[in-house]
Structure formats: structure tokens, C-alpha cells
Write an enzyme that holds these catalytic residues in place. Sequence first.
Site, short mmCIF file in Angstrom:
data_model
loop_
_atom_site.label_atom_id
_atom_site.label_comp_id
_atom_site.label_asym_id
_atom_site.label_seq_id
_atom_site.Cartn_x
_atom_site.Cartn_y
_atom_site.Cartn_z
N CYS A 158 88.89 39.56 22.40
CA CYS A 158 89.39 38.30 21.84
C CYS A 158 88.67 37.90 20.54
CB CYS A 158 89.28 37.19 22.88
SG CYS A 158 87.68 37.10 23.67
N HIS A 251 88.61 30.67 19.41
CA HIS A 251 87.41 31.29 18.83
C HIS A 251 87.47 31.13 17.30
CE1 HIS A 251 86.48 32.82 22.68
NE2 HIS A 251 86.73 34.10 22.52
P1 NAP Z 1 88.45 36.18 36.28
O1 NAP Z 1 88.93 34.81 36.03
O2 NAP Z 1 87.12 36.39 36.89
O3 NAP Z 1 89.56 36.92 37.20
C1 NAP Z 1 89.35 38.20 37.71
C2 NAP Z 1 90.58 38.71 38.43
O4 NAP Z 1 90.29 40.04 38.90
C3 NAP Z 1 90.95 37.89 39.68
O5 NAP Z 1 92.36 37.86 39.81
C4 NAP Z 1 90.34 38.71 40.80
O6 NAP Z 1 91.00 38.54 42.05
C5 NAP Z 1 90.64 40.09 40.28
N1 NAP Z 1 89.89 41.12 40.98
C6 NAP Z 1 88.59 41.14 41.34
N2 NAP Z 1 88.31 42.26 42.03
C7 NAP Z 1 89.47 42.96 42.10
C8 NAP Z 1 89.83 44.19 42.70
N3 NAP Z 1 88.96 44.93 43.38
N4 NAP Z 1 91.11 44.62 42.58
C9 NAP Z 1 92.04 43.86 41.92
N5 NAP Z 1 91.75 42.68 41.34
C10 NAP Z 1 90.48 42.24 41.44
O7 NAP Z 1 88.44 37.04 34.92
P2 NAP Z 1 89.30 36.78 33.58
O8 NAP Z 1 88.58 35.83 32.69
O9 NAP Z 1 90.71 36.55 33.92
O10 NAP Z 1 89.15 38.19 32.87
C11 NAP Z 1 89.85 39.33 33.35
C12 NAP Z 1 89.67 40.48 32.37
O11 NAP Z 1 90.21 40.09 31.10
C13 NAP Z 1 88.21 40.86 32.14
O12 NAP Z 1 88.16 42.27 31.93
C14 NAP Z 1 87.87 40.13 30.85
O13 NAP Z 1 86.83 40.76 30.16
C15 NAP Z 1 89.20 40.24 30.10
N6 NAP Z 1 89.40 39.23 29.07
C16 NAP Z 1 89.22 37.88 29.33
C17 NAP Z 1 89.46 36.95 28.29
C18 NAP Z 1 89.32 35.48 28.48
O14 NAP Z 1 89.54 34.76 27.49
N7 NAP Z 1 89.03 34.97 29.69
C19 NAP Z 1 89.85 37.41 27.03
C20 NAP Z 1 90.06 38.78 26.82
C21 NAP Z 1 89.83 39.66 27.85
P3 NAP Z 1 90.41 37.53 43.19
O15 NAP Z 1 90.79 36.17 42.74
O16 NAP Z 1 91.13 37.99 44.40
O17 NAP Z 1 88.92 37.76 43.25
#
Ligand code: NAP
Length: 358
Positions: A158, A251
Amino acid sequence: MKNYKVGIIGATGMVGQRFISLLNNHPNFKIVLLAASSKSAGKTYEEAVKGRFLIDEDIPEFVKSMKVLDAEADKEYIAKNVDFVFCATSLSKEETKILEESYAKLECPVVSNNSAHRHTKDVPMIIPEINPEHAEIIISQRKRLGTKKGFVAVKSNCSLQSYVPAIAPLLDLGVDKVAVCTYQAISGAGKTFETMPEILDNVIPFISGEEEKSEIEPLKIFGKIKDNEIVPSDSPKFTSQCIRVPVSDGHTAAVFFSLKNKVSKQEILNRWANYKNPIAELNLPSAPKQFLHYFEEDNLPQPKLQRELENGMAISLGRLREDSIFDYRFIGLSHNTKRGAAGGAVLLAELLCEKGYI
Ligand code: NAP
């Protein structure tokens, strides 16, 4: 564009929630499956996100009662019942690589927000308005995976979206050095002001892994396909500092750059205004009408005022001026969970559908 059945892996997380919101009224992508970890599996979506739905709108009715599937245990069922999946999970890099490739090998294309495959040489990392031609590497990736339809494609981090789009139109002038300081919103860490109270009246001068991504990923985006892989560009040289600031979404980047062939400020403004966006004629549903917007006012762009520009998919620029050490400096801004995460992935999927890869 045809209509496509879509699954979301990591649907309960912050990016997953944003996917649901963005796809709610999408003209061609219909969410048919939601999956997450075994902790959420078996619950309805509404139960699974109870107390942690962070988007500032109601959960769309049609997903509330959908049963959340287990992204691991239900893999074959999921792969069989969708045209492709979006993936945004909090697994480790190694686990993510395995999960994403296993979907690809089940002939289910994966459009990913995760960083795990960003440096896999035959996985395209695409900002659609900059390097859509990198999608061609999917042919080589399919050969390696032994698939006909399955592949993994990723979007970049991002932080990059606030400055790489401004540098791209200048590359042929020989941009040789870029120094960038990013001021990153707390939603980038999956946080809100309630869950990150330590950010109030504060800045945190460290975001794990972010500076490396901010310096290395642009070089793959500016790279070329050669011998079944994407060879990163060796210029410009990037250096960065990434700082967490008390902003909910958006950002900001403060950028300094040098050119081998120095041109006037007006020439740079003309290039930004007239940037030939290679996907403009495809009229993809999530593409902003204008990719780069330049603001003349000295106090713009600001996250609060510009992050939602063109549904959070446009890049806002301002304060271009000469610099006493580098040649020029400017400020860039983008919405980190829309353009920088789910929105960027939706646009990438639209491109891959339109070009026949999905
Ligand atoms: P998050 O809020 O912590 O959500 C994580 C997700 O992954 C939840 O749905 C969780 O499910 C799931 N998960 C955990 N363990 C799993 C498994 N074993 N199998 C399948 N699903 C599983 O994280 P996020 O902020 O959405 O970020 C997700 C990804 O996007 C990361 O790689 C992050 O680096 C990337 N990202 C985030 C942003 C941002 O602005 N937030 C920007 C760019 C990229 P449960 O709810 O069941 O635990």
C-alpha cells in the site's frame, strides 16, 4: 466483461471486509463464497465478524447469513465453485505461499493482497495503470505450476501507491534517485483508534518490513519480462522511512527525486496531467476516470480531504517544487485500504478478466 463467481479468502479481516464492501454492487463480480481460518469456519459471516466489522457501513444483507468456510479444509470445494478468489490473510509468508499456490494448482486463479509472492519471479505484481503488460508472465507461471487456468497475481504494498504512480511518467527522463518518507494510516496495520490508542497524540517511527518493500517493490513494477521471469529494473535507487501516524485511512508520502535529464517543473506537471494510462480505454469498472490529480493549493493533498477521490482509487499529488539537494520534491497521497489494498486488487482482477487470463 462477463460475470464471474468470486470467493474471498480472509473475508473476516480488515481487507476482506473492504472486499465485501467494494464488491457489494459490482457489475460483474458476484461474491458466492467467504472463507477464513478454522476459528471463523462454520459461523455465519455476521457472527464471525461480530464486534470487529470495521467498515463504516452496514454489513451487506446478502453476506450476513453466508456460512464462512475453512480456507484450508474446504479448499477443493471453494476452488470448484468460483471463477477466482481474492486472498488477504494474516498467515506467515511461507504458509501464504503454500495456500495461494495450492488454490492455483486446483485451477483457481488467486488475486492476492498478501506479500508472500511479490518476489516470485513468474508472479506478476501489477499496478494496472503502470505495468499491465506484466500479466503476460502468467503463461510462464502456468507452465511451472502445471495448470491450465490457475495462477497467482499480486498487487504491490500500500505504501507505494502514493509515489510510484507519480514517478512512472518520468522514468524516461532518467529518474536516478528517490528518497521517500511515508506517513501511514493505522488501518494499514488493521487498526482503528479504539484498537490502537497508543497512536493518539503520537507517531511511531517503525513499521516492520515496510521500508524494504517501499524500496524494492517499485523495481519489480518498473521491470521487464525476460526468459520466463520478470527482471527488476536497476533504477531508480529508492531510499525510504516509513512512519505510522494518527490518521484512520490514507497514506501520505513526502518524496524527493533527481533526474539525469533535468526538465522544468511545468514539464513534470504536463507529464502528470497527460499520463497515457495504458488501461484507460478498457473502461474497467473500478478504474478512476483520471489516475493522477494534481492540486495547486499549498496545503493539499490531505488524507481527510482527498483519500476518497474517485472512490478512493485516484492518486493525489501536490507541492511539486525544486529542491536544494535533489532536483524536485512533492507530496503524494492514496487510500491505503481502497487503492492500496482491496480496490487495487479488484481493479487488477478486472484487468485479468478483461484480458482473458481469468
Ligand atoms: P486481518 O485483519 O488480521 O485479517 C486476517 C484474515 O486472515 C482474517 O480473515 C483471518 O480469519 C484470516 N486467516 C487467519 N488465519 C487463516 C488461515 N489459516 N486460513 C485462512 N484465513 C486465515 O489482516 P488484514 O489487515 O486484512 O491483512 C490481510 C493481508 O492483506 C495481510 O497480508 C496484509 O499484509 C495485507 N494488506 C493489508 C493492508 C491494510 O491496509 N490492512 C494493505 C495491503 C495489504 P479469522 O478471522 O478466522 O482469524
